[in-house]
Design a protein around this motif. Structure first.
Motif, PDB file in Angstrom:
ATOM      1  N   PHE A   1     -41.060-161.560 -69.418  1.00 28.24           N
ATOM      2  CA  PHE A   1     -40.072-161.800 -70.424  1.00 28.24           C
ATOM      3  C   PHE A   1     -39.160-160.668 -70.129  1.00 28.24           C
ATOM      4  N   PHE A   2     -37.938-161.459 -70.275  1.00 28.75           N
ATOM      5  CA  PHE A   2     -36.852-160.603 -70.348  1.00 28.75           C
ATOM      6  C   PHE A   2     -35.919-160.716 -71.493  1.00 28.75           C
ATOM      7  N   LEU A   3     -35.379-159.686 -72.184  1.00 27.60           N
ATOM      8  CA  LEU A   3     -34.704-159.915 -73.471  1.00 27.60           C
ATOM      9  C   LEU A   3     -33.118-159.518 -73.369  1.00 27.60           C
ATOM     10  N   GLN A   4     -32.506-160.637 -73.957  1.00 24.85           N
ATOM     11  CA  GLN A   4     -31.019-160.723 -73.894  1.00 24.85           C
ATOM     12  C   GLN A   4     -30.567-160.323 -75.368  1.00 24.85           C
ATOM     13  N   PRO A   5     -29.956-159.175 -75.664  1.00 24.28           N
ATOM     14  CA  PRO A   5     -29.596-158.921 -77.045  1.00 24.28           C
ATOM     15  C   PRO A   5     -27.894-159.599 -77.001  1.00 24.28           C
ATOM     16  N   VAL A   6     -28.052-160.574 -77.824  1.00 18.44           N
ATOM     17  CA  VAL A   6     -26.694-161.408 -77.903  1.00 18.44           C
ATOM     18  C   VAL A   6     -25.856-160.586 -78.973  1.00 18.44           C
ATOM     19  N   ASP A   7     -26.741-159.943 -80.078  1.00 17.29           N
ATOM     20  CA  ASP A   7     -25.763-159.444 -80.876  1.00 17.29           C
ATOM     21  C   ASP A   7     -26.943-158.114 -81.843  1.00 17.29           C
TER      22      ASP A   7
ATOM     23  N   MET B   1     -35.199-169.085 -75.540  1.00 11.56           N
ATOM     24  CA  MET B   1     -35.612-169.001 -76.917  1.00 11.56           C
ATOM     25  C   MET B   1     -34.556-168.125 -77.836  1.00 11.56           C
ATOM     26  N   PRO B   2     -33.488-168.550 -78.353  1.00 13.01           N
ATOM     27  CA  PRO B   2     -32.756-167.755 -79.213  1.00 13.01           C
ATOM     28  C   PRO B   2     -33.716-167.436 -80.581  1.00 13.01           C
TER      29      PRO B   2
ATOM     30  N   LEU C   1     -43.470-170.445 -77.517  1.00 15.51           N
ATOM     31  CA  LEU C   1     -42.355-169.580 -77.897  1.00 15.51           C
ATOM     32  C   LEU C   1     -41.702-170.213 -79.210  1.00 15.51           C
ATOM     33  N   ASN C   2     -41.560-171.317 -79.489  1.00 16.91           N
ATOM     34  CA  ASN C   2     -41.078-171.774 -80.719  1.00 16.91           C
ATOM     35  C   ASN C   2     -42.063-171.298 -81.834  1.00 16.91           C
ATOM     36  N   GLN C   3     -43.275-171.262 -81.679  1.00 12.71           N
ATOM     37  CA  GLN C   3     -44.276-170.564 -82.922  1.00 12.71           C
ATOM     38  C   GLN C   3     -43.893-169.414 -83.152  1.00 12.71           C
ATOM     39  N   LEU C   4     -43.753-168.417 -81.870  1.00 17.36           N
ATOM     40  CA  LEU C   4     -43.452-167.137 -81.974  1.00 17.36           C
ATOM     41  C   LEU C   4     -41.910-166.797 -82.651  1.00 17.36           C
TER      42      LEU C   4
ATOM     43  N   VAL D   1     -32.047-163.230 -77.351  1.00 18.40           N
ATOM     44  CA  VAL D   1     -32.680-164.370 -76.533  1.00 18.40           C
ATOM     45  C   VAL D   1     -33.746-164.058 -75.700  1.00 18.40           C
ATOM     46  N   ILE D   2     -34.930-164.892 -75.684  1.00 17.69           N
ATOM     47  CA  ILE D   2     -36.146-164.506 -74.848  1.00 17.69           C
ATOM     48  C   ILE D   2     -36.047-165.354 -73.643  1.00 17.69           C
TER      49      ILE D   2
END
Length: 463
Positions: A199-205, A151-152, A235-238, A210-211
């Motif tokens: 949940f792992f968080l991916q900091p794209v920028d 989920m970006p 997750l879309n609602q979040l 991205v969740i």
């Protein structure tokens, strides 16, 4: 829950040294290149046929074209622009079509990053320090994991992490969230019968995150689909809630990835050595023509090829730096292509292995003009051609020439068994002029040769 990445909470200054999820393992489908992003950097992520996951800087060293739009052929990644090839695992350049006679220098190598697969995700690190962090197994009751749809979110990492602290699906299905570190959120269900999420968080920028959610897998297909749909909706609602509360004017500036520019000399594709061959021929076709033997059809895009005589050979300048000689098997007057047949040698020093494993249709080779140290005379009363195994190749051209000129000849071809006979349809077209001798031991072969050469007459030539 214990720290899933087995690393201490990191400060912002340590972000480059932290391991993050870059893709789901399922994103790396066969012969595909995935466009990964992390901390302002772009990556070409691809799985080779041997299962190895490559994480490379997303640019070709020639003109900087993205390799994520390149071709994953299972062993190499090919740039779409000028066809530069890069090897699985090392990212070293293996072939430059504009300089097919030269082996690319070892220094022509793309930037690579480490890759680890855990929890159904592919992890990487921009600037790893020390040993790779250990990622222990999930809790024992998680026999297998199920990865949710990524989920970006157009928001900074800290904002997303804070929002996940209050994550819920419905009022009756809320979660108690624990921030393991600034990149990992463990969500325990209020209802013990419900599923646990991590949940792992991916900091794209700096302003994009991205969740990536992971839950225990379920065996029932319907239940699995329902689980994926439920969490995707939540997750879309979040995401919508987070982005609605963002003041765009306060977002930090995008990150600038530290990419070293390609040198002007390398970008211009200089000649890497003084060795040249005048012809540039394209591999128009390749075909298996006997056990461990592949035939290649080489064509020019610049008109007719040079004249050759039966028995002639050409030098092939291979992409691995080797030069090898192969006899032409062409019929007389065939000047639109060169035909060769190459047997894979058990003790190959790189020539036959390269041709069998690396040379593909569409590749370009640097080739010499034909030379002939084994010419055919055509003033003989009779011509006897004797060959064993792959040694038949120059004699095939001779036999076709003699047959076309209606000159008497006999081709005696010795092979281990019939499957090792090269170009069998061509041999059959020679009728009684071709005799195949298969499966003979050394003594029987010697006896057969004495029989063939018995009664030798003047003006009979033997090749």
């Amino acid at each position: 829950m214990s720290n899933p990445l087995n690393i201490n909470p990191l400060h912002a200054g340590d972000a480059q040294a932290c391991w993050y999820p870059l893709a789901a393992s399922s994103d790396l489908v066969p012969r595909h290149v995935f466009h990964g992003q992390l901390l302002g950097r772009e990556f070409a992520v691809w799985r080779a046929d041997d299962g190895n996951v490559n994480v490379w800087e997303n640019r070709c060293l020639h003109r900087g074209v993205r390799l994520s739009i390149g071709i994953n052929d299972g062993r190499e990644l090919v740039c779409q622009y000028h066809g530069w090839r890069y090897a699985n695992r090392t990212a070293g350049c293996t072939y430059i079509p504009a300089h097919p006679a030269d082996a690319p220098a070892r220094t022509i190598c793309n930037n690579t990053y480490p890759a680890v697969e855990r929890y159904g995700l592919v992890w990487s690190c921009c600037e790893p320090q020390g040993a790779n962090p250990v990622i222990p197994a999930m809790p024992e009751h998680w026999q297998q994991t199920m990865v949710l749809r990524a989920m970006p979110v157009n928001a900074p990492l800290a904002t997303v992490a804070s929002a996940l602290g209050t994550f819920c699906i419905t009022d009756a299905a809320s979660f108690s969230s624990e921030s393991v570190n600034q990149f990992t959120i463990n969500c325990q269900p209020a209802d013990a019968e419900r599923v646990t999420l991590v949940f792992f968080l991916q900091p794209v920028d700096s302003h994009r995150t991205v969740i990536r959610g992971v839950v225990p897998d379920v065996a029932d297909a319907a239940e699995r689909l329902q689980c994926l749909q439920t969490f995707n909706h939540a997750l879309n609602q979040l995401r919508e809630s987070i982005e609605a509360g963002i003041d765009v004017s306060t977002l930090p500036a995008p990150m600038v990835a530290p990419i070293k520019p390609v040198s002007e000399a390398l970008a211009s594709m200089p000649a890497l050595s003084g060795r040249k061959a005048p012809l540039r021929l394209v591999v128009a076709a390749r075909e298996n023509v006997a056990t461990d033997v592949v035939a290649f059809e080489l064509r020019s895009n610049e008109g007719e090829l040079p004249t050759f005589q039966p028995g002639a050979h050409i030098d092939l300048h291979l992409g691995n730096g080797l030069v090898r000689q192969y006899s032409l098997t062409n019929k007389p007057g065939q000047t639109d292509c060169f035909l060769i047949a190459v047997k894979r040698e058990a003790d190959s020093s790189g020539g036959s292995d390269y041709l069998h494993d690396q040379l593909r249709q569409g590749d370009v080779l640097a080739v010499s003009v034909p030379r002939n140290n084994f010419p055919l005379r055509r003033d003989a009363v009779n011509t006897v051609l004797i060959a064993g195994g792959i040694g038949v190749t120059p004699l095939l051209s001779m036999a076709q020439t003699l047959q076309h000129s209606q000159l008497p000849f006999a081709l005696h071809y010795f092979v281990r068994d019939q499957s090792h006979a090269v170009h069998q349809p061509l041999l059959q077209a020679m009728g009684n002029s071709c005799q195949l001798h298969s499966g003979l031991n050394a003594d029987d072969t010697a006896a057969r040769l004495r029989q063939i050469l018995a009664g030798f007459q003047p003006a009979t030539h033997v090749y």
